[in-house]
Design a protein around this motif. Structure first.
Motif, PDB file in Angstrom:
ATOM      1  N   ASP A   1       0.756  -1.244  -0.269  1.00 36.20           N
ATOM      2  CA  ASP A   1       0.014   0.045   0.195  1.00 36.20           C
ATOM      3  C   ASP A   1       0.790   1.283  -0.027  1.00 36.20           C
ATOM      4  O   ASP A   1       0.441   2.262  -0.857  1.00 36.20           O
ATOM      5  CB  ASP A   1      -0.877  -0.004   1.241  1.00 36.20           C
ATOM      6  N   LYS A   2       1.777   1.137   0.735  1.00 36.43           N
ATOM      7  CA  LYS A   2       2.713   2.302   0.942  1.00 36.43           C
ATOM      8  C   LYS A   2       3.568   2.600  -0.673  1.00 36.43           C
ATOM      9  O   LYS A   2       3.569   3.735  -1.114  1.00 36.43           O
ATOM     10  CB  LYS A   2       3.907   2.176   1.898  1.00 36.43           C
ATOM     11  N   ALA A   3       4.224   1.534  -1.167  1.00 37.40           N
ATOM     12  CA  ALA A   3       4.740   1.562  -2.362  1.00 37.40           C
ATOM     13  C   ALA A   3       3.597   1.868  -3.433  1.00 37.40           C
ATOM     14  O   ALA A   3       4.186   2.720  -4.459  1.00 37.40           O
ATOM     15  CB  ALA A   3       5.301   0.443  -2.862  1.00 37.40           C
ATOM     16  N   TRP A   4       2.626   1.773  -3.487  1.00 31.30           N
ATOM     17  CA  TRP A   4       1.674   1.821  -4.561  1.00 31.30           C
ATOM     18  C   TRP A   4       1.167   3.393  -4.545  1.00 31.30           C
ATOM     19  O   TRP A   4       0.922   4.151  -5.552  1.00 31.30           O
ATOM     20  CB  TRP A   4       0.231   1.099  -4.395  1.00 31.30           C
ATOM     21  N   LYS A   5       0.885   3.854  -3.215  1.00 29.94           N
ATOM     22  CA  LYS A   5       0.886   5.215  -3.030  1.00 29.94           C
ATOM     23  C   LYS A   5       1.796   6.306  -3.644  1.00 29.94           C
ATOM     24  O   LYS A   5       1.505   7.315  -4.390  1.00 29.94           O
ATOM     25  CB  LYS A   5       0.441   5.651  -1.707  1.00 29.94           C
ATOM     26  N   ALA A   6       3.078   5.657  -3.213  1.00 27.49           N
ATOM     27  CA  ALA A   6       4.136   6.572  -3.892  1.00 27.49           C
ATOM     28  C   ALA A   6       4.515   6.351  -5.235  1.00 27.49           C
ATOM     29  O   ALA A   6       5.768   6.698  -5.729  1.00 27.49           O
ATOM     30  CB  ALA A   6       5.337   6.175  -2.678  1.00 27.49           C
ATOM     31  N   LYS A   7       3.977   5.336  -5.986  1.00 30.27           N
ATOM     32  CA  LYS A   7       4.160   4.835  -7.306  1.00 30.27           C
ATOM     33  C   LYS A   7       5.548   4.264  -7.499  1.00 30.27           C
ATOM     34  O   LYS A   7       5.964   4.616  -8.293  1.00 30.27           O
ATOM     35  CB  LYS A   7       4.241   6.319  -8.350  1.00 30.27           C
ATOM     36  N   GLU A   8       6.007   3.430  -6.537  1.00 30.28           N
ATOM     37  CA  GLU A   8       7.263   3.088  -6.423  1.00 30.28           C
ATOM     38  C   GLU A   8       7.107   1.381  -6.724  1.00 30.28           C
ATOM     39  O   GLU A   8       8.223   0.978  -6.464  1.00 30.28           O
ATOM     40  CB  GLU A   8       7.958   3.266  -5.201  1.00 30.28           C
ATOM     41  N   VAL A   9       6.028   0.950  -7.140  1.00 24.50           N
ATOM     42  CA  VAL A   9       6.079  -0.761  -7.487  1.00 24.50           C
ATOM     43  C   VAL A   9       6.541  -0.996  -8.808  1.00 24.50           C
ATOM     44  O   VAL A   9       6.395  -0.144  -9.764  1.00 24.50           O
ATOM     45  CB  VAL A   9       4.566  -1.023  -7.390  1.00 24.50           C
ATOM     46  N   PRO A  10       7.592  -1.721  -8.733  1.00 20.90           N
ATOM     47  CA  PRO A  10       8.369  -2.044 -10.152  1.00 20.90           C
ATOM     48  C   PRO A  10       7.452  -2.395 -11.147  1.00 20.90           C
ATOM     49  O   PRO A  10       6.672  -3.212 -11.112  1.00 20.90           O
ATOM     50  CB  PRO A  10       9.484  -3.282  -9.714  1.00 20.90           C
ATOM     51  N   GLY A  11       7.497  -1.622 -12.134  1.00 24.18           N
ATOM     52  CA  GLY A  11       6.808  -2.054 -13.366  1.00 24.18           C
ATOM     53  C   GLY A  11       5.458  -1.295 -13.567  1.00 24.18           C
ATOM     54  O   GLY A  11       4.851  -1.343 -14.358  1.00 24.18           O
ATOM     55  N   TRP A  12       5.062  -0.612 -12.380  1.00 29.05           N
ATOM     56  CA  TRP A  12       3.622   0.167 -12.456  1.00 29.05           C
ATOM     57  C   TRP A  12       3.842   1.451 -12.013  1.00 29.05           C
ATOM     58  O   TRP A  12       2.802   1.998 -11.258  1.00 29.05           O
ATOM     59  CB  TRP A  12       2.619  -0.787 -11.387  1.00 29.05           C
ATOM     60  N   GLY A  13       4.788   2.044 -12.369  1.00 25.65           N
ATOM     61  CA  GLY A  13       4.970   3.499 -12.180  1.00 25.65           C
ATOM     62  C   GLY A  13       4.109   4.543 -13.003  1.00 25.65           C
ATOM     63  O   GLY A  13       3.313   4.013 -13.766  1.00 25.65           O
ATOM     64  N   LYS A  14       4.586   5.702 -12.931  1.00 25.77           N
ATOM     65  CA  LYS A  14       3.628   6.743 -14.038  1.00 25.77           C
ATOM     66  C   LYS A  14       4.111   6.477 -15.320  1.00 25.77           C
ATOM     67  O   LYS A  14       5.303   6.277 -15.640  1.00 25.77           O
ATOM     68  CB  LYS A  14       3.863   8.195 -13.581  1.00 25.77           C
ATOM     69  N   GLU A  15       2.960   6.351 -16.160  1.00 28.16           N
ATOM     70  CA  GLU A  15       3.329   6.175 -17.627  1.00 28.16           C
ATOM     71  C   GLU A  15       3.294   7.383 -18.295  1.00 28.16           C
ATOM     72  O   GLU A  15       2.602   8.434 -18.076  1.00 28.16           O
ATOM     73  CB  GLU A  15       2.066   5.355 -18.296  1.00 28.16           C
ATOM     74  N   SER A  16       4.356   7.398 -19.092  1.00 28.92           N
ATOM     75  CA  SER A  16       4.826   8.741 -19.986  1.00 28.92           C
ATOM     76  C   SER A  16       4.096   8.686 -21.187  1.00 28.92           C
ATOM     77  O   SER A  16       4.570   8.534 -22.286  1.00 28.92           O
ATOM     78  CB  SER A  16       6.146   8.871 -19.914  1.00 28.92           C
ATOM     79  N   GLN A  17       2.792   8.872 -21.087  1.00 27.17           N
ATOM     80  CA  GLN A  17       1.836   8.797 -22.458  1.00 27.17           C
ATOM     81  C   GLN A  17       0.616  10.071 -22.371  1.00 27.17           C
ATOM     82  O   GLN A  17       0.163  10.152 -21.361  1.00 27.17           O
ATOM     83  CB  GLN A  17       1.291   7.364 -22.695  1.00 27.17           C
ATOM     84  N   THR A  18       0.352  10.423 -23.584  1.00 23.48           N
ATOM     85  CA  THR A  18      -0.723  11.356 -23.492  1.00 23.48           C
ATOM     86  C   THR A  18      -1.836  10.759 -24.275  1.00 23.48           C
ATOM     87  O   THR A  18      -1.776   9.843 -24.841  1.00 23.48           O
ATOM     88  CB  THR A  18      -0.049  12.582 -24.073  1.00 23.48           C
ATOM     89  N   VAL A  19      -2.982  11.339 -24.098  1.00 28.77           N
ATOM     90  CA  VAL A  19      -4.408  11.009 -24.913  1.00 28.77           C
ATOM     91  C   VAL A  19      -3.816  10.941 -26.501  1.00 28.77           C
ATOM     92  O   VAL A  19      -4.340  10.096 -26.892  1.00 28.77           O
ATOM     93  CB  VAL A  19      -5.266  12.095 -24.519  1.00 28.77           C
ATOM     94  N   GLY A  20      -3.134  11.968 -26.989  1.00 30.15           N
ATOM     95  CA  GLY A  20      -3.021  11.948 -28.340  1.00 30.15           C
ATOM     96  C   GLY A  20      -1.679  11.647 -28.896  1.00 30.15           C
ATOM     97  O   GLY A  20      -0.899  11.131 -27.842  1.00 30.15           O
TER      98      GLY A  20
END
Length: 507
Positions: A222-241
């Protein structure tokens, strides 16, 4: 008759404690008997908790029945109360004449091998033949499921390779991309893998507080997910277009906005409209299109929330698999060694080994407890080992061809380890990273142990260390006393480089 129930529970708790102490003092030789003992103790501990809860409820006496019973005994004629309870007991046994009486002394007493059914039958059903009573992992079924996952079919790996990477869910070890992880097939696979590892841990460690460990896994996730530190599940660098403006080709052909591709021939363009690639690209483009309707916005938000929940569930299972695999690293390495060993055996040899394992376990379970010492001495005498071969895990000598294959007859002495002799090249290579060799180097004053591989003599090690220290001091002093030279153009360089360039006529 709450007082009788109270007395019975107290007796049951004492019998349970005595049964646990008798089993703790026992030290079985075979892993099958040890697991059976641990599971029996775990069952006794669960019953102690249940009975203690019942006893605490009786002492709390929320309904006041215990107080009424004590009052009825302490006031009035005691004989009237005695005969009243006696008549109730007789009436109960008259209505239920075949009611068995539970004998607590025999219920928790350790049974001799010939007194009843084998208590290890439950242990036999808990493990497969490949697991060998919890000594190895059995991931063959999960390996087949892994090979059929989308994204893995083009990169098939062996079972031995799978044992090394089954807890790796990020590139380059895992070829599955993040969009492919949201499929139901991958979700089922990760869930089954996590359930198997958790069940294996419960079967092999029944006395450990596993629930507390699993709760710590959940809190860490839960702590790692809130901090976006789970390996392979971080922030995606993609946009809508698209990231860059897309032009409609050269303007000479027909442009497909869904595929972002220009077709020179109109017939080719029309034929590709019915293809799977175009249909999928059209659906993705429609999903990414800006939403203007309010109801459509809510539907899109609901789908996004459902996707986030599914990604969180998959990431949680991956995180749990990673943690469980780290706690079972020893079993994992033993499984790799066992698979490598079995790959060099024939089917007949594997079956003979399995039969010997079950026969040995049955023999140890049926052997009387008083004959352990005699059986140990007689068993040592029965082993025929004229070549002095090393013993395998079952206590028998290994085959002679395996002895020659690994070169176990070659001696490798190491003076740094106190003249300890290592049998075989494999054990000799491994000992350079072990604590004994590193401690010997530190006793000689050597701190950088990585550069002293293949060096076993104390004198050689000291000479190399002295040379390294002298070279290091010389390099340090030489760097401080470098004479700088400057040419006609103002370029600064060391004196040696200056004279070399001057001799070559380059200045």
């Amino acid at each position: 008759m709450l007082l009788e129930d109270q007395r019975f529970i107290h007796e049951d708790l004492e019998r349970l404690e005595q049964g646990i102490s008798d089993r703790v003092l026992d030290d079985p030789r075979h892993i099958r008997d040890r697991l059976n003992r641990d599971h029996q103790i775990s069952g006794f501990l669960d019953r102690i908790q249940q009975q203690s809860k019942r006893l605490l409820d009786i002492y709390n006496d929320t309904e006041g029945l215990r107080a009424k019973e004590i009052q009825s005994i302490s006031t009035g004629d005691p004989f009237d109360e005695f005969y009243k309870q006696l008549n109730e007991i007789k009436d109960f046994h008259r209505r239920y004449p075949n009611e068995p009486v539970e004998n607590l002394e025999r219920a928790y007493k350790r049974k001799a091998p010939g007194e009843g059914e084998s208590a290890t039958a439950e242990i036999d059903n808990l493990f497969t033949g490949e697991e060998a009573y919890g000594r190895f992992l059995d991931l063959t079924t999960l390996h087949e499921e892994y090979l059929n996952l989308p994204g893995v079919q083009s990169r098939r790996i062996t079972y031995l390779q799978y044992l090394n990477v089954f807890d790796q869910f990020t590139p380059p070890h895992c070829p599955i991309k993040r969009p492919e992880k949201t499929t139901d097939q991958y979700f089922t696979y990760v869930g089954r893998l996590a359930d198997y590892l958790e069940g294996f841990l419960r079967r092999t460690r029944p006395l450990d507080d596993l629930d507390k460990m699993f709760t710590s896994f959940d809190s860490d996730f839960d702590k790692a997910w809130k901090a976006k530190e789970v390996p392979g599940w971080g922030k995606e660098s993609q946009t809508v277009g698209p990231a860059a403006p897309v032009t409609e080709g050269t303007g000479e052909g027909t442009w497909c906005p869904d595929c972002a591709k220009e077709f020179k021939n109109e017939n080719v363009y029309k034929s590709h409209l019915s293809g799977k690639k175009h249909v999928k690209a059209a659906e993705n483009r429609a999903a990414k299109a800006p939403v203007t309707n309010g109801s459509a916005k809510s539907e899109f938000g609901g789908a996004s929330a459902a996707k986030d929940l599914k990604e969180r569930a998959i990431a949680e299972r991956e995180y749990r698999v990673r943690k469980l695999a780290s706690t079972m690293e020893t079993v994992r390495s033993d499984t790799r060694v066992n698979v490598e060993r079995k790959q060099g055996m024939t089917e007949r040899e594997r079956q003979q080994e399995l039969d010997a394992l079950f026969a040995d376990s049955m023999e140890t379970s049926l052997r009387p407890s008083g004959a352990d010492d005699e059986s140990d001495s007689s068993g040592d005498e029965k082993i025929y080992n004229p070549l002095k071969l090393p013993l395998a895990w079952d206590g028998k000598p290994i085959p002679y061809w395996l002895y020659k294959l690994h070169g176990l007859g070659v001696e490798f002495p190491c003076e740094i380890c106190g003249n300890f002799v290592y049998m075989g090249r494999r054990a000799f290579d491994k000992h350079f990273n072990e604590a004994r060799h590193i401690y010997g180097l530190k006793c000689l004053g050597i701190t950088n142990t990585t550069l002293f591989r293949e060096i076993t003599g104390i004198e050689d090690a000291l000479k190399l260390w002295d040379k390294m220290t002298r070279d290091k001091k010389k390099e340090k002093s030489g760097g401080e006393n470098v004479v700088q030279m400057e040419d006609a153009e103002g370029n600064v360089m060391p004196e040696k480089v200056y004279y070399d360039l001057q001799k070559q006529g380059l200045l």
